[in-house]
Every structure is written in structure tokens, then in C-alpha cells.
Design an enzyme around this catalytic site. Structure first.
Site, short mmCIF file in Angstrom:
data_model
loop_
_atom_site.label_atom_id
_atom_site.label_comp_id
_atom_site.label_asym_id
_atom_site.label_seq_id
_atom_site.Cartn_x
_atom_site.Cartn_y
_atom_site.Cartn_z
N SER A 1 0.89 -1.27 -0.14
CA SER A 1 0.03 0.06 0.00
C SER A 1 0.92 1.36 -0.02
O SER A 1 1.56 1.37 1.03
CB SER A 1 -1.05 0.08 1.15
OG SER A 1 -1.36 1.27 1.53
N HIS B 1 -0.73 -1.60 -4.26
CA HIS B 1 -1.99 -1.05 -3.88
C HIS B 1 -2.00 0.59 -3.89
O HIS B 1 -1.56 1.05 -2.87
CB HIS B 1 -2.47 -1.76 -2.55
CG HIS B 1 -3.58 -1.72 -1.91
ND1 HIS B 1 -4.78 -2.43 -2.18
CD2 HIS B 1 -4.24 -0.72 -0.95
CE1 HIS B 1 -5.96 -2.03 -1.50
NE2 HIS B 1 -5.36 -1.14 -0.78
N ASP C 1 -4.56 3.37 -2.37
CA ASP C 1 -5.50 3.83 -1.69
C ASP C 1 -6.08 5.26 -2.22
O ASP C 1 -5.37 6.26 -1.99
CB ASP C 1 -5.08 4.00 -0.12
CG ASP C 1 -4.94 2.42 0.19
OD1 ASP C 1 -5.92 1.77 0.15
OD2 ASP C 1 -4.03 2.15 0.91
N MET D 1 -8.75 8.23 -1.39
CA MET D 1 -9.87 8.36 -0.56
C MET D 1 -9.98 9.78 -0.69
O MET D 1 -9.58 10.74 -1.03
CB MET D 1 -9.15 8.48 1.12
CG MET D 1 -8.29 7.00 1.17
SD MET D 1 -7.92 7.16 3.06
CE MET D 1 -6.85 5.84 3.18
N HIS E 1 -7.69 0.86 -4.88
CA HIS E 1 -8.88 0.58 -3.73
C HIS E 1 -9.66 1.93 -3.57
O HIS E 1 -8.98 3.18 -3.13
CB HIS E 1 -8.26 0.25 -2.45
CG HIS E 1 -9.02 -0.05 -1.28
ND1 HIS E 1 -8.60 -0.15 -0.29
CD2 HIS E 1 -10.57 0.15 -1.18
CE1 HIS E 1 -9.52 -0.21 0.58
NE2 HIS E 1 -10.62 -0.02 0.04
N MET F 1 -11.98 4.26 -2.04
CA MET F 1 -12.61 4.54 -0.72
C MET F 1 -13.39 5.99 -1.05
O MET F 1 -12.98 7.05 -0.39
CB MET F 1 -12.00 4.74 0.44
CG MET F 1 -11.54 3.36 0.83
SD MET F 1 -9.96 3.37 2.24
CE MET F 1 -8.65 3.25 0.50
N MET G 1 -11.85 -5.99 4.51
CA MET G 1 -11.06 -4.69 5.30
C MET G 1 -10.99 -5.62 6.54
O MET G 1 -11.79 -5.89 7.10
CB MET G 1 -11.85 -3.55 5.40
CG MET G 1 -12.23 -2.60 3.96
SD MET G 1 -10.35 -2.39 3.30
CE MET G 1 -9.52 -1.27 4.62
N ASP H 1 -6.79 -6.15 3.92
CA ASP H 1 -6.22 -5.17 3.77
C ASP H 1 -6.40 -4.33 5.21
O ASP H 1 -7.57 -4.20 5.54
CB ASP H 1 -6.68 -4.22 2.75
CG ASP H 1 -6.24 -2.66 2.83
OD1 ASP H 1 -5.25 -2.68 3.56
OD2 ASP H 1 -6.88 -1.87 1.88
C1 DX5 Z 1 -6.82 1.55 4.97
C2 DX5 Z 1 -6.10 1.26 3.50
C3 DX5 Z 1 -5.09 0.32 3.69
C4 DX5 Z 1 -3.85 0.72 4.52
C5 DX5 Z 1 -2.99 -0.54 5.03
O1 DX5 Z 1 -7.81 2.39 4.82
O2 DX5 Z 1 -6.84 0.93 2.97
O3 DX5 Z 1 -4.39 -0.10 2.48
O4 DX5 Z 1 -3.00 1.69 3.87
O5 DX5 Z 1 -1.81 0.02 5.68
P1 DX5 Z 1 -1.37 -0.88 6.85
O6 DX5 Z 1 -0.74 -2.21 6.22
O7 DX5 Z 1 -0.30 -0.03 7.59
O8 DX5 Z 1 -2.39 -1.35 8.00
ZN ZN Z 2 -6.63 -0.13 1.01
#
Ligand code: DX5
Ligand code: ZN
Length: 227
Positions: free
Chosen positions: A7, A32, A34, A36, A65, A67, A136, A174
Site C-alpha cells: 500500500s 495497492h 488507496d 480517499m 482501492h 474509498m 477490510m 487490507d
Molecule cells: C486503509 C487502507 C490500507 C492501509 C493499509 O484504509 O485501505 O490499504 O494503507 O496499511 P497498513 O498495512 O499499515 O495497515
Molecule cells: Zn486499501
């Protein structure tokens, strides 16, 4: 095959291209990303223009991903930017089936995910069309949180349903993945592991990827009966 999807939420955004190349060197399988929007989750990261900029830094598949509240509006942007797999949440405001179909119409792999409070069964109606599902194991929004072991029932339920239907669909987990929790998640039936903090902050990243894959392979499906 057990896969690792680093990530980039935990990488140094100031040198993101180098970080991606480093993950390739370490044997990662996906990247990955993220996304947001500060609305669906209480944090803001990056959008399609950034994904487009970093696309040329690596050949690894981009595991995006989303969100965000209205994924349907942005599917074209992320496909144009070079996404290979797009995951979005069943809890979003877009029509889920239409959004899955939109992703597939662009020749991109579709994946669905649920927040910790949402049952895995909400994904079942769409399963036949998905290349991946994501469970999740933290509340989405931030890296560095603790793994929620009580999500393993969902992983096991999805694994059983995917196998019962004979589908070729990966199960990704994740949040809070480390040497201990990866064994638990693989034991329940997960085969793709997102790792942010544990991987990017480790001193020997290549060794960590190798270790994670070995631990996952060794424990895969070992404890599914427990759930
Ligand atoms: C959280 C994200 C994850 C996060 C994982 O909302 O979707 O991808 O970055 O990070 P770690 O492995 O540090 O929990
Ligand atoms: Zn994620």
C-alpha cells in the site's frame, strides 16, 4: 499463489516512482493504491491524475482501492489512468451492479469490498463477475491500525462460496498485516495481502516480502474450519 500488494499510503510520496520500483525489486505482485475522498472516509489521498503520472514507474498491476462515495463517476478516469484492478465499496452511493459492469466494459478487473460492519454476503450477488474481493481488516481511512481478527469469518465465508461456485476470484485482506496476522488471514483463506506500514518501514523490504509469502503459503486454509 500468495500475492503481496504494497500500500503506497505508507510510502514516501516525495519519491513515489522510486518506491514503486523498489517494490518491484522486492518481489511484490501488485501495487495497492488507496484513493480517499474525505467524504466516504475521513482522509484525503490522491486521484486519477496522480495514478496516471506514476503508471510508467513500474509494470506491476495497479490494484486501486476506491474509498470514495461515488465511484461510478470516476471509473473512466481511473481506467484511463492505468488501473488494472478496481475495488470499490458496497456501502458507496453508486449503483453497485452498474459500477461493476462499467469497470468490466473497460476491460479492467472488478473487485468489491466491505467495511468491518458490513457482512460478506453483500458481495455474493456480484461474485461471478469479480476477479477479486477485499475484506477490510481495519476501518478504512488510515494506515498503521491493528488487524481485526474477527473479520476472518468473512474471509472464510467468501473462500467457501468462491470454491463452491468454482470461481477464479482472489481474496485480498487490507489493514494491519504483519508476520503474525498474515498467518491468520491466510489460514482463513485469503491469498492477496496488502501491506503498508509493516513493509515500507521494514529494514529489509525484500526479506519481508519473501517472509510474508512463505508464512502465507505455509498457513493457507489451515484454520478455515475454525470459522
Ligand atoms: C486503509 C487502507 C490500507 C492501509 C493499509 O484504509 O485501505 O490499504 O494503507 O496499511 P497498513 O498495512 O499499515 O495497515
Ligand atoms: Zn486499501
Amino acid at each position: 499463489m500468495m500475492k503481496i500488494s504494497p500500500s503506497i499510503l505508507s510510502c514516501d510520496y516525495g519519491k513515489i516512482a522510486e518506491e514503486l520500483k523498489d517494490m518491484e525489486r522486492c518481489g511484490a505482485d501488485y501495487i495497492h493504491i488507496d484513493v480517499m475522498d474525505g467524504h466516504f472516509v475521513p482522509n484525503i489521498t490522491l486521484g486519477a491524475p496522480v495514478v496516471k503520472c506514476i503508471r510508467s514507474a513500474t509494470d506491476l498491476p495497479f490494484d486501486v482501492h476506491l474509498m470514495i462515495s461515488e465511484p461510478l463517476k470516476y471509473i473512466d478516469d481511473f481506467c484511463d489512468a492505468g488501473a488494472d484492478i478496481i475495488t470499490f465499496h458496497t456501502e458507496c452511493s453508486s449503483p453497485v451492479g452498474e459500477t461493476v459492469d462499467k469497470i468490466l466494459s473497460r476491460g479492467v478487473k472488478a473487485s468489491l469490498t466491505v467495511k468491518p460492519a458490513t457482512p460478506a454476503e453483500d458481495i455474493f450477488p456480484y461474485l461471478d463477475k469479480l476477479s477479486m474481493v477485499l475484506v477490510m481488516t481495519v476501518e478504512p481511512g488510515f494506515g498503521g491500525q491493528s488487524f481485526m481478527e474477527d473479520m476472518m469469518g468473512k474471509v472464510a465465508a467468501l473462500r467457501k462460496e468462491i470454491d463452491r461456485r468454482g470461481l477464479n476470484c482472489e481474496i485480498e485482506v487490507d489493514g494491519g498485516i504483519n508476520e503474525k496476522t498474515i498467518a491468520v488471514a491466510a489460514g482463513a483463506g485469503a491469498d492477496v495481502f496488502v501491506s503498508g506500514n509493516a513493509l515500507f518501514k521494514s529494514e529489509n523490504r525484500k526479506g519481508t516480502v519473501e517472509k510474508f509469502k512463505a508464512i502465507a503459503a505455509e498457513n493457507y486454509l489451515k484454520s478455515i474450519a475454525k470459522y
